[in-house]
Enzyme design. Structure first.
Site, PDB file in Angstrom:
ATOM      1  N   ASP A 150       0.850  -1.188   0.000  1.00  0.00           N
ATOM      2  CA  ASP A 150       0.000   0.000   0.000  1.00  0.00           C
ATOM      3  C   ASP A 150       0.890   1.243   0.000  1.00  0.00           C
ATOM      4  O   ASP A 150       1.999   1.214  -0.531  1.00  0.00           O
ATOM      5  CB  ASP A 150      -0.936  -0.029   1.210  1.00  0.00           C
TER       6      ASP A 150
ATOM      7  N   HIS B  63      -3.371   5.999   3.372  1.00  0.00           N
ATOM      8  CA  HIS B  63      -4.232   4.851   3.080  1.00  0.00           C
ATOM      9  C   HIS B  63      -3.712   3.578   3.737  1.00  0.00           C
ATOM     10  O   HIS B  63      -4.460   2.819   4.362  1.00  0.00           O
ATOM     11  CB  HIS B  63      -4.311   4.677   1.560  1.00  0.00           C
TER      12      HIS B  63
ATOM     13  N   SER C  36     -11.368  -1.114  -0.197  1.00  0.00           N
ATOM     14  CA  SER C  36     -10.059  -1.232   0.460  1.00  0.00           C
ATOM     15  C   SER C  36     -10.221  -1.634   1.907  1.00  0.00           C
ATOM     16  O   SER C  36      -9.501  -2.493   2.430  1.00  0.00           O
ATOM     17  CB  SER C  36      -9.304   0.101   0.395  1.00  0.00           C
TER      18      SER C  36
END
Length: 564
Positions: free
Chosen positions: A149, A182, A380
């Protein structure tokens, strides 16, 4: 879209009927029959036996509430600006509900931030404490989750959890820090260990493989490099799960896609790859889209996860699909995806306080520094929930293969109201039920006061086709020994390049196929469509303006990964 024309006479008749019903049910009711409107939890408590006291919110002025409390001998537990919380016995509650001066009563229900709700809703809380008598609880201890990520920033909930970090972005100052925000959030959902936002597998350790830059974008090659690194170092860090909360449009068959090939290599090495389905479930004007699954979620080897909206409750009966969650089947190959769905809407987890997401959306941030939390939505987040659930299973039975884990999680998922196969797959993830099945129990698991039924259905991707299988019986004792034995399975549907549906009814109140229907691989459908009789067509189809097939997904640049 079908429009029905109704005469003004009929309209007047309907309105008159409704008026009669309204008047007969309210103004003409006997004085003693009037009752306050109750929230569902209070109504349930009144109908249940027991003598436990209940905290009830009563609206009104201080004098009004004080009068009611004195009238029924109730204790004012907490004054509010526009009412108060009264502590009531069942008898007091019954009496208060029939008081002509009371319009509405609400339970003082527990309020949880979204990760607390999520962990309980998917049965993780039960898994931590032990799902069967004599079976120790599991937290994912010893299981490594590789998070590919935007990086993982130091956070209280992740302290001591990251055992390795590698930067694949080729930046001038390589490190594993999360400048976008994120990856930290995804890591917190999967394995955060702090309260009140504990992750699904708080005992698992994390491998931080940074492949996305500060703007949330990256390259396919960086992700492939990270996957292969995880395979090479899997023994050293016991990497059993790779989380890919990222993706790109499907440009080619999964057989040719190098990213899907990397996923297959990881699977062959014994690592479960969990991929986000994508957030392309609707057009900008709100029309549902099919075929929006992103790569590498289109790989048959991946466990592809769509997103649910739990509506901030532990109970699963009010869950609905998140409208943005991508539907299958996959572009080009027509693989039936996603395999299952998990909570993904408005999840609160560890946040990188100085990241781009936190700076752009300060209204979604609470706390500061190493104690900051961020609220995000998307597949996600749902993928991270599934990664944590997989770690729980792998701690309990380390010998499980990726295929074993996929089947366990699917078999024990439950139907999502209003959603069909191309939206919810086998259903809503239930980690607690998966653990019970792993250890031989097919009994329903209670979550949020509800016994949760299981679909006992799973997808098997075989030779380019998707075969949906199901347990033939849920009554006989079932001991898990590996992949589902053939004598407990029955093929119900086969999806090939030319999609063939046999005379099988699937989830009768959502999708129904009767007789034989043969479509080319460009024809798709959703849970709102009912097909009957025998049909054959070769044209691309859009059904009654309710669903749109898309073969183009617009991205802001050629390698944009965020917002999954």
């Amino acid at each position: 879209m079908v429009h029905t024309l109704v005469s003004s006479r009929v309209v007047r008749l309907v309105l008159a009927t409704l008026l009669i019903i309204f008047v007969s049910g309210s103004a003409f009711a006997e004085p003693g029959q009037r009752r306050a409107r109750l929230s569902r939890d209070l109504a349930d408590r009144l109908s249940a036996s027991g003598e436990a006291v209940t905290d009830v919110i009563v609206s009104g002025s201080a004098d009004h509430v004080r009068t009611l409390a004195e009238r029924y001998g109730a204790r004012v537990k907490r004054p509010l600006r526009h009412g108060a919380v009264l502590e009531l016995s069942p008898a007091q509650l019954e009496a208060l509900a029939g008081d002509a001066d009371v319009d509405h009563l609400s339970g003082d229900a527990p309020v949880r931030r979204m990760m607390a709700v999520t962990s309980q809703a998917v049965g993780a809380g039960v898994a931590w404490s032990g799902v069967l008598e004599g079976l120790a609880g599991v937290t994912g201890r010893g299981v490594g989750i590789a998070v590919i990520d935007s990086g993982i920033t130091a956070h209280r909930d992740l302290r001591g959890r990251v055992v390795a970090e590698v930067d694949f972005t080729l930046s001038q100052a390589p490190n594993g820090d999360d400048h976008y925000g994120h990856g930290t959030h995804v890591a917190g959902i999967a394995a955060g260990s702090g309260d009140p936002h504990r992750g699904i597998a708080p005992g698992a350790h994390l491998v931080n493989l940074r492949a996305l830059g500060a703007d949330g974008s990256g390259t396919t090659s960086a992700v492939i490099d990270a996957i292969d690194w995880a395979v090479e170092h899997s023994s050293r860090y016991n990497i059993r799960v790779i989380n890919l909360s990222l993706g790109h449009p499907v440009f080619e068959s999964y057989r040719d896609d190098p990213l899907c090939q990397a996923v297959q290599r990881a699977t062959d090495a014994g690592i479960l790859v969990v991929a986000a389905a994508g957030n392309f479930g609707k057009t900008e004007d709100g029309r549902p889209i099919v075929g929006g699954i992103v790569s590498p979620g289109n790989s048959p080897a991946a466990l592809t996860v769509g997103a649910l909206n739990t509506r901030a409750t532990v109970a699963r009966s009010d869950d609905v699909m998140a409208t943005y969650s991508s539907r299958g089947p996959t572009m080009i190959d027509g693989v039936l995806k996603p395999e299952l769905v998990a909570p993904g809407n408005r999840l609160v987890a560890a946040g990188a306080a100085r990241s781009a997401l936190a700076q752009a959306h300060p209204e979604r941030v609470t706390g500061a520094g190493a104690t900051a939390y961020l609220e995000l939505s998307g597949t996600s987040m749902a993928a991270a929930v599934a990664s944590g659930a997989a770690a729980l299973l792998l701690e309990s039975r380390p010998a499980l293969t990726p295929a074993d884990v996929k089947v366990l999680l699917q078999l024990t998922s439950s139907r999502v109201a209003g959603a069909g196969l191309i939206e919810a797959g086998a259903g809503s993830l239930n980690a607690g039920a998966a653990l019970r099945l792993l250890h031989g129990s097919v009994e329903p698991l209670e979550i949020g006061g509800e016994n949760v039924a299981q679909t006992h259905t799973f997808y098997s991707h075989e030779n380019g086709s998707t075969v949906i299988k199901a347990l033939s019986s849920t009554q006989d004792p079932y001991v898990w020994t590996g992949l589902l034995p053939t004598d407990h399975a029955a093929q119900t549907i086969v999806w090939t390049n030319t999609i063939v549906w046999t005379n099988t009814i699937v989830w009768t109140n959502t999708i129904v196929w009767t007789n034989t229907i043969v479509w080319t691989n460009t024809i798709v459908w959703t849970n709102t469509i009912v097909w009957t009789n025998t049909s054959s067509d070769t044209r691309p189809a859009v059904s009654a303006d309710t669903i749109v097939w898309t073969n183009t997904i617009v991205w802001t640049n050629t390698s944009h990964w965020n917002d999954l």
